[in-house]
Design a protein around this motif. Structure first.
Motif, PDB file in Angstrom:
ATOM      1  N   TRP A   1       0.828  -1.205   0.000  1.00 26.56           N
ATOM      2  CA  TRP A   1       0.000   0.000   0.000  1.00 26.56           C
ATOM      3  C   TRP A   1       0.867   1.262   0.000  1.00 26.56           C
ATOM      4  N   GLU A   2       1.956   1.247   0.743  1.00 22.54           N
ATOM      5  CA  GLU A   2       2.847   2.412   0.759  1.00 22.54           C
ATOM      6  C   GLU A   2       3.384   2.717  -0.633  1.00 22.54           C
ATOM      7  N   PHE A   3       3.798   1.664  -1.339  1.00 26.64           N
ATOM      8  CA  PHE A   3       4.304   1.866  -2.711  1.00 26.64           C
ATOM      9  C   PHE A   3       3.185   2.347  -3.637  1.00 26.64           C
ATOM     10  N   GLN A   4       2.000   1.730  -3.517  1.00 20.94           N
ATOM     11  CA  GLN A   4       0.882   2.102  -4.384  1.00 20.94           C
ATOM     12  C   GLN A   4       0.439   3.549  -4.134  1.00 20.94           C
ATOM     13  N   LEU A   5       0.308   3.925  -2.862  1.00 19.69           N
ATOM     14  CA  LEU A   5      -0.129   5.284  -2.544  1.00 19.69           C
ATOM     15  C   LEU A   5       0.930   6.313  -2.945  1.00 19.69           C
ATOM     16  N   ARG A   6       2.188   5.993  -2.713  1.00 18.70           N
ATOM     17  CA  ARG A   6       3.258   6.921  -3.102  1.00 18.70           C
ATOM     18  C   ARG A   6       3.305   7.094  -4.611  1.00 18.70           C
ATOM     19  N   THR A   7       3.116   5.982  -5.331  1.00 20.01           N
ATOM     20  CA  THR A   7       3.118   6.062  -6.794  1.00 20.01           C
ATOM     21  C   THR A   7       1.946   6.889  -7.299  1.00 20.01           C
ATOM     22  N   ASP A   8       0.752   6.655  -6.728  1.00 21.76           N
ATOM     23  CA  ASP A   8      -0.427   7.419  -7.158  1.00 21.76           C
ATOM     24  C   ASP A   8      -0.269   8.900  -6.825  1.00 21.76           C
ATOM     25  N   ALA A   9       0.258   9.196  -5.631  1.00 19.15           N
ATOM     26  CA  ALA A   9       0.439  10.594  -5.248  1.00 19.15           C
ATOM     27  C   ALA A   9       1.456  11.282  -6.160  1.00 19.15           C
ATOM     28  N   ASP A  10       2.557  10.590  -6.439  1.00 21.96           N
ATOM     29  CA  ASP A  10       3.561  11.169  -7.338  1.00 21.96           C
ATOM     30  C   ASP A  10       2.991  11.370  -8.746  1.00 21.96           C
ATOM     31  N   ARG A  11       2.195  10.405  -9.196  1.00 23.86           N
ATOM     32  CA  ARG A  11       1.608  10.531 -10.532  1.00 23.86           C
ATOM     33  C   ARG A  11       0.643  11.707 -10.610  1.00 23.86           C
ATOM     34  N   VAL A  12      -0.228  11.815  -9.598  1.00 20.95           N
ATOM     35  CA  VAL A  12      -1.185  12.923  -9.594  1.00 20.95           C
ATOM     36  C   VAL A  12      -0.468  14.262  -9.520  1.00 20.95           C
TER      37      VAL A  12
ATOM     38  N   GLN B   1      -7.691  14.576  -5.007  1.00 19.57           N
ATOM     39  CA  GLN B   1      -7.199  13.262  -4.606  1.00 19.57           C
ATOM     40  C   GLN B   1      -5.938  13.311  -3.753  1.00 19.57           C
ATOM     41  N   LEU B   2      -5.062  14.290  -4.008  1.00 15.65           N
ATOM     42  CA  LEU B   2      -3.755  14.256  -3.349  1.00 15.65           C
ATOM     43  C   LEU B   2      -3.845  14.357  -1.830  1.00 15.65           C
ATOM     44  N   PRO B   3      -4.670  15.202  -1.235  1.00 12.00           N
ATOM     45  CA  PRO B   3      -4.728  15.216   0.241  1.00 12.00           C
ATOM     46  C   PRO B   3      -5.109  13.866   0.835  1.00 12.00           C
ATOM     47  N   GLY B   4      -6.095  13.199   0.243  1.00 13.03           N
ATOM     48  CA  GLY B   4      -6.483  11.885   0.737  1.00 13.03           C
ATOM     49  C   GLY B   4      -5.377  10.854   0.584  1.00 13.03           C
ATOM     50  N   LEU B   5      -4.687  10.878  -0.583  1.00 11.31           N
ATOM     51  CA  LEU B   5      -3.590   9.933  -0.779  1.00 11.31           C
ATOM     52  C   LEU B   5      -2.469  10.170   0.217  1.00 11.31           C
ATOM     53  N   ARG B   6      -2.137  11.431   0.455  1.00 10.31           N
ATOM     54  CA  ARG B   6      -1.073  11.727   1.422  1.00 10.31           C
ATOM     55  C   ARG B   6      -1.501  11.361   2.839  1.00 10.31           C
ATOM     56  N   LEU B   7      -2.765  11.558   3.133  1.00  8.64           N
ATOM     57  CA  LEU B   7      -3.245  11.179   4.458  1.00  8.64           C
ATOM     58  C   LEU B   7      -3.166   9.668   4.648  1.00  8.64           C
ATOM     59  N   ALA B   8      -3.590   8.923   3.628  1.00  8.79           N
ATOM     60  CA  ALA B   8      -3.501   7.463   3.704  1.00  8.79           C
ATOM     61  C   ALA B   8      -2.055   7.005   3.752  1.00  8.79           C
ATOM     62  N   LEU B   9      -1.179   7.675   2.987  1.00  9.69           N
ATOM     63  CA  LEU B   9       0.237   7.320   2.996  1.00  9.69           C
ATOM     64  C   LEU B   9       0.846   7.563   4.376  1.00  9.69           C
ATOM     65  N   ALA B  10       0.477   8.672   4.993  1.00  6.77           N
ATOM     66  CA  ALA B  10       0.979   8.938   6.341  1.00  6.77           C
ATOM     67  C   ALA B  10       0.480   7.878   7.326  1.00  6.77           C
ATOM     68  N   LYS B  11      -0.768   7.468   7.152  1.00  9.16           N
ATOM     69  CA  LYS B  11      -1.324   6.438   8.028  1.00  9.16           C
ATOM     70  C   LYS B  11      -0.580   5.121   7.864  1.00  9.16           C
ATOM     71  N   VAL B  12      -0.317   4.740   6.610  1.00 11.39           N
ATOM     72  CA  VAL B  12       0.389   3.487   6.353  1.00 11.39           C
ATOM     73  C   VAL B  12       1.805   3.549   6.892  1.00 11.39           C
ATOM     74  N   ARG B  13       2.491   4.663   6.684  1.00 10.14           N
ATOM     75  CA  ARG B  13       3.857   4.774   7.189  1.00 10.14           C
ATOM     76  C   ARG B  13       3.889   4.795   8.703  1.00 10.14           C
ATOM     77  N   ALA B  14       2.872   5.375   9.284  1.00  6.72           N
ATOM     78  CA  ALA B  14       2.801   5.335  10.750  1.00  6.72           C
ATOM     79  C   ALA B  14       2.635   3.896  11.233  1.00  6.72           C
ATOM     80  N   GLU B  15       1.849   3.104  10.525  1.00  7.33           N
ATOM     81  CA  GLU B  15       1.698   1.687  10.878  1.00  7.33           C
ATOM     82  C   GLU B  15       3.001   0.931  10.707  1.00  7.33           C
ATOM     83  N   LEU B  16       3.816   1.386   9.725  1.00  3.64           N
ATOM     84  CA  LEU B  16       5.112   0.743   9.500  1.00  3.64           C
ATOM     85  C   LEU B  16       6.192   1.278  10.423  1.00  3.64           C
ATOM     86  N   GLY B  17       5.844   2.300  11.202  1.00  2.00           N
ATOM     87  CA  GLY B  17       6.824   2.867  12.117  1.00  2.00           C
ATOM     88  C   GLY B  17       7.750   3.854  11.457  1.00  2.00           C
TER      89      GLY B  17
END
Length: 497
Positions: free
Chosen positions: A183-194, A468-484
């Motif tokens: 998910w981190e890779f997918q969200l980062r890729t989508d955010a970078d693409r957008v 879309q970008l705020p939501g993607l970044r929010l989800a990315l932050a959530k995933v990275r927080a889960e990963l520490g």
């Protein structure tokens, strides 16, 4: 969701992670990779990857161990063993190799191989750990162990590698962490693409090129129109001066020729000379007309235009009328010449009579008769010569007046022909300018359409980014927080939300 589905979601780490992301960003595109029960061994060239694969295959019979090249597109492993040699320092390209293989896998184990042959392998391990951590923050927690998969003497030493793999895959939450990494890779890729689509660096470069092309088309159109108009006016003015000079020069040449002919003209050839003068001056007018036609054709060809060879000839032009020479006899002048001739002849007769005055009487009578005849002959000769000279003077004056008239006619015809040609060439140039203006307008319209399309695409991309970008970044932050892992940008977005 039914009770059974909820229980399954709570027991499945993958479903839990998907539900976590969907809670932050509903409808987000999930990773499309397929997780395989495979341990992938990768590393730089000559690091001992193949030997490590062989040994781990023997030591982990329940796991499928292979190299990264054996995976098919869309497949990702459960764990990645990154093998580096103790004989060479880790480079950025080696880190990029790991990043490509472990993009969707969080379980990564670093292995320093050939520790049997290199005593300083612990220093090389520390350097590799630091280099990999500096390359990407996600690799700061990667465990590093030493190994000798194919030692020169003794049995392979891979116990630490096997133990770390067993601990990571069986004793921890590897499935959840791997799904979070996907998910981190997918969200980062989508955010970078957008974000990349909204920034549109390539589109801005294309827009600048289109604007430059549009300005160049307009400038070329304006410059070509002005240059053609200036060239036409200049060449017409030059043609008017050159053709007028040609007409004057040609008439002057003919005037000299005819004056020379008139000076030696005899009375019997007067009628023939009159016809000759008419024909000669008519030929001069025709020659000037032909010269005008040729010169205007050259001007049109030089300007890239076409002109009717008879342009201007159909317009009303001055007619050539040189009349006849005024050779009619003048009575008073003839009488005066007769008186003068009689006086001249009488003088000649008296002068000759003195010669015969002292001769015998019978010879004196003959001498008087002869002197009288000579006097009469002298009188006739003087009258005829004086009349011929007068006629030659009249012919010369008539030739001068005729050539002057022809010069005026030729110059007027030149002016009319040049004006008619200028009108024809200006009309054709206007038509060509209209054609080129239509072509340039069509080109500008095409460029404007493409510019409008790029502007609309940029606006759509910016709208998509803002949505879309705020939501993607929010989800990315959530995933990275889960990963520490820390995410300053995502944390700021989360704070704003």
């Amino acid at each position: 969701m039914t009770t059974v589905d909820a229980a399954a979601a709570n027991s499945d780490p993958t479903a839990q992670v998907d539900a976590l992301v969907a809670e932050v960003v509903p409808g987000v595109r999930a990773p499309t990779v397929r997780r395989c029960d495979v341990v992938v061994v990768t590393g730089p060239w000559l690091a001992g990857v193949s030997s490590m694969v062989s040994v781990l295959t023997e030591r982990l019979p329940r796991r499928l161990v292979m190299e990264a090249a054996e995976l098919t597109p869309g497949e990702v492993p459960l764990a990645v063993v990154f093998v580096v040699s103790a004989a060479a320092a880790l480079t950025e390209s080696d880190c990029a190799l790991l990043d490509a293989v472990a993009a969707h896998t969080d379980v990564v184990i670093g292995v320093v191989s050939k520790i049997d042959a290199h005593r300083h392998w612990r220093q090389m391990q520390a350097v590799a750990r630091q280099t990999l951590a500096e390359y990407a923050p996600r690799y700061r927690g990667v465990p590093w162990v030493g190994a000798a998969a194919a030692p020169q003497r003794g049995v392979p030493h891979v116990d630490d590698v096997v133990g770390e793999l067993v601990d990571q895959l069986e004793g921890g939450d590897s499935d959840r962490r791997n799904r979070l990494r996907s998910w981190e890779f997918q969200l980062r890729t989508d955010a970078d693409r957008v974000d990349h689509d909204a920034r549109a660096h390539g589109r801005r470069t294309r827009v600048m090129q289109l604007q430059e092309q549009r300005d160049e088309v307009v400038r070329q159109r304006r410059m070509s129109k002005s240059e053609r108009a200036i060239a036409l006016r200049s060449r017409i003015a030059q043609a008017r001066v050159q053709l007028s000079h040609f007409a004057r020069k040609r008439c002057s040449s003919v005037r000299s020729e005819l004056a020379e002919d008139a000076a030696g003209m005899s009375r019997r050839r007067f009628a023939e000379f009159e016809t000759y003068v008419h024909d000669r001056l008519g030929a001069v007018v025709a020659e000037v007309d032909q010269g005008v036609t040729d010169h205007l054709a050259d001007v049109a060809q030089e300007l890239g235009l076409s002109i009717d060879p008879g342009a201007g000839q159909a317009a009303p032009s001055p007619q050539l009328d040189i009349g006849r020479p005024p050779l009619a006899s003048r009575r008073l002048e003839t009488q005066l010449m007769a008186v003068l001739g009689v006086g001249f002849g009488l003088g000649v007769a008296l002068t000759l009579s003195r010669i015969f005055a002292h001769l015998a009487p019978e010879l004196a009578a003959i001498g008087v008769a002869g002197c009288a005849g000579v006097g009469v002959a002298a009188t006739v000769w003087v009258v005829r010569i004086r009349g011929l000279l007068r006629d030659r003077v009249v012919l010369d004056r008539w030739v001068g007046e005729a050539t002057n008239g022809v010069r005026l006619v030729a110059q007027e015809r030149v002016g009319l022909r040049v004006v008619a040609a200028e009108s024809a060439l200006t009309a054709e140039l206007a038509g060509r300018n209209e054609t080129e203006a239509a072509r340039a307008a069509s080109r500008v319209a095409a460029l404007d359409r493409e510019l409008h399309e790029h502007a609309a695409a940029t606006a759509r991309a910016v709208a998509v980014r803002e949505r879309q970008l705020p939501g993607l970044r929010l989800a990315l932050a959530k995933v990275r927080a889960e990963l520490g892992e820390s995410d300053p940008v995502g944390a700021a977005v989360a704070a704003d939300e």
